[in-house]
Design an enzyme around this catalytic site. Structure first.
Site: not given
Length: 475
Positions: A69, A144, A168
């Site tokens: 990420k 996210s 997330s």
């Protein structure tokens, strides 16, 4: 299309060919992608894979590709949090989890798209544009960590890391039909994770199978002296994977099946609980009365911490800088241009909640509610081994459907944020479909009892075929 496979299958393929060939296969798939899951592909990935072939790395992830990420620091590879304000920023150090992945022989493919500074439920607030859900490219992948989930679901990476502040990791795992774990707070070092809300967030693994989640946790978990919240506690996760849930006691919180939960999602989750009953587990309803206050408490705490954390991004040290006549004008112009609308909204609300006249009214009260939510979990888990509920109240929604309605987006986190407030572990595992889209079953455990929820998820996975469904085969 790179093979939809697990760590075991990749290792067999490496033995039959090479790590370089496997890495090249995934890079080729990424090059043809239409989901916008990767923001950056690492130009040294093939070089690392060749080195593993040459040196014979014997680590548990030797030659296995992984996606990271955008908010996890990687030396020599941009880490922008999908924000213009960090445009061009390349960290001079690796996060603790990256150090451990490299030591285990993993090959980093690149960085994945995310909601800006991890603030969102849809990966639509990224400066790189939205990531698309591989099951239906007209829908969001969740957020996210939407990029991290989508690339795994699309066969562009077998494994990925995300971060979970209020769901997330679990939200995109549910929306994309993969497995995602939010570890106990302190079980994985946050050193090198660019902070959104320090007291809530955790780095978590995502994969196609529960076994791969356990292997990844064995690699990235453990104590780190550089993180003051890291817990010095030994644990082995892969050993917990036994196909046996006889005698498992399941608690089903009424509050997690309330208003706003899609009927198709309810059916898939109750069918899953019925499957556990068939396998020898038992269930009973439990009450968690303060759940209705959790969402408000979470957003006040998270936004307050975010307003403090993001004060460092002012154009002085790194990233975007817009010149001005003095420091105040320079910082103001930089932040105005560099931050997106959602980030600005949360900074403003967090600053308001922390201001002198409202600190006790909002922030202090939210902390008290957090304690009550944590006590709900303690009481509920005193009589059962795990809690089970829908991960998300609905399947993946359409791109653009909620982006202009922040309150609607915030409400989507109703079943995930209580877990972060309490700091307990939770895993989302595919349990069926609603309207042709994946549904996630959320299994919540006691603090540092990842082994039990992993075993429960593994047993379910082994007795169903939901994790074997591929977007390109079902569509």
């Amino acid at each position: 299309m790179a093979a939809w496979t697990d760590i075991s299958g990749i290792k067999q393929r490496i033995e039959a060919s090479s790590a370089e060939e496997i890495t090249a296969s995934y890079l080729e798939t990424i090059g043809k992608s239409r989901i916008n899951g990767f923001t950056t592909v690492w130009d040294k990935a093939l070089e690392v894979a060749r080195g593993i072939d040459k040196d014979g790395n014997s680590g548990p992830l030797a030659g296995v590709p992984i996606a990271i990420k955008e908010n996890i620091s990687t030396t020599g590879l941009s880490t922008t949090c999908s924000s213009k304000i960090l445009e061009g920023y390349v960290p001079p150090y690796d996060a603790h989890v990256i150090e451990k992945l490299k030591a285990a022989g993993a090959v980093i493919l690149g960085k994945t798209n995310m909601d800006e500074f991890a603030m969102g439920t849809s990966t639509e607030s990224s400066c790189y544009g939205p990531t698309l859900n591989p099951w239906d490219i007209g829908r969001v992948p969740g957020g996210s960590s939407g990029g991290s989930a989508a690339v795994v679901a699309a066969g562009e990476a077998p494994l990925s890391l995300g971060s979970d502040t209020g769901g997330s990791v679990r939200c995109p795992a549910a929306f994309c039909g993969v497995v995602g774990l939010k570890p106990t707070y302190g079980a994985v070092s946050r050193y090198g994770l660019i902070s959104y809300a320090n007291s809530l967030e955790q780095i978590g693994p995502m994969a196609t199978t529960v076994a791969d989640i356990a292997i990844l946790m064995d690699v990235i978990g453990g104590y780190d002296h550089r993180d003051s919240t890291s817990i010095n506690r030994e644990n082995t996760y892969i050993d917990s994977l036994k196909e046996d849930v006889k005698g498992l006691k399941i608690g089903v919180p009424d509050e997690y099946f309330g208003e706003g939960i899609d009927e198709g999602v309810k059916k898939a989750v109750w069918d899953a609980i019925g499957k556990y009953e068939d396998m020898g587990a038992s269930w009973k309803k439990v009450s968690m009365p303060h759940t209705k206050y959790a969402l408000a408490s979470y957003y006040i705490i998270a936004m307050s911490e975010a307003s403090s954390n993001l004060a460092r991004f002012d154009g002085t040290r790194y990233g975007l800088r817009v010149e001005g006549e003095n420091w105040h004008i320079m910082a103001s112009k930089t932040r105005a241009l560099g931050f997106g609308e959602e980030v600005k909204r949360r900074i403003l609300l967090g600053t308001y909640a922390l201001s002198a006249g409202y600190h006790d009214k909002y922030y202090l009260k939210a902390l008290k509610v957090r304690t009550l939510v944590k006590q709900d979990f303690e009481r509920a888990l005193a009589d059962v081994d795990v809690l089970m509920a829908p991960t998300m109240p609905t399947p993946a929604f359409k791109i653009g459907e909620k982006i202009d309605d922040p309150l609607s987006l915030y409400l989507a986190d109703v079943n995930t944020v209580p877990v972060n407030l309490a700091g307990v572990p939770s895993i989302s595992v595919p349990c069926g479909f609603a309207n042709g889209l994946p549904v996630g079953l959320q299994i919540i455990g006691k603090p540092f009892d990842e082994n039990t929820i992993l075993q429960a998820a593994y047993s379910f996975e082994q007795n169903t075929d939901h994790h074997t469904k591929r977007p390109w085969e079902v569509a």
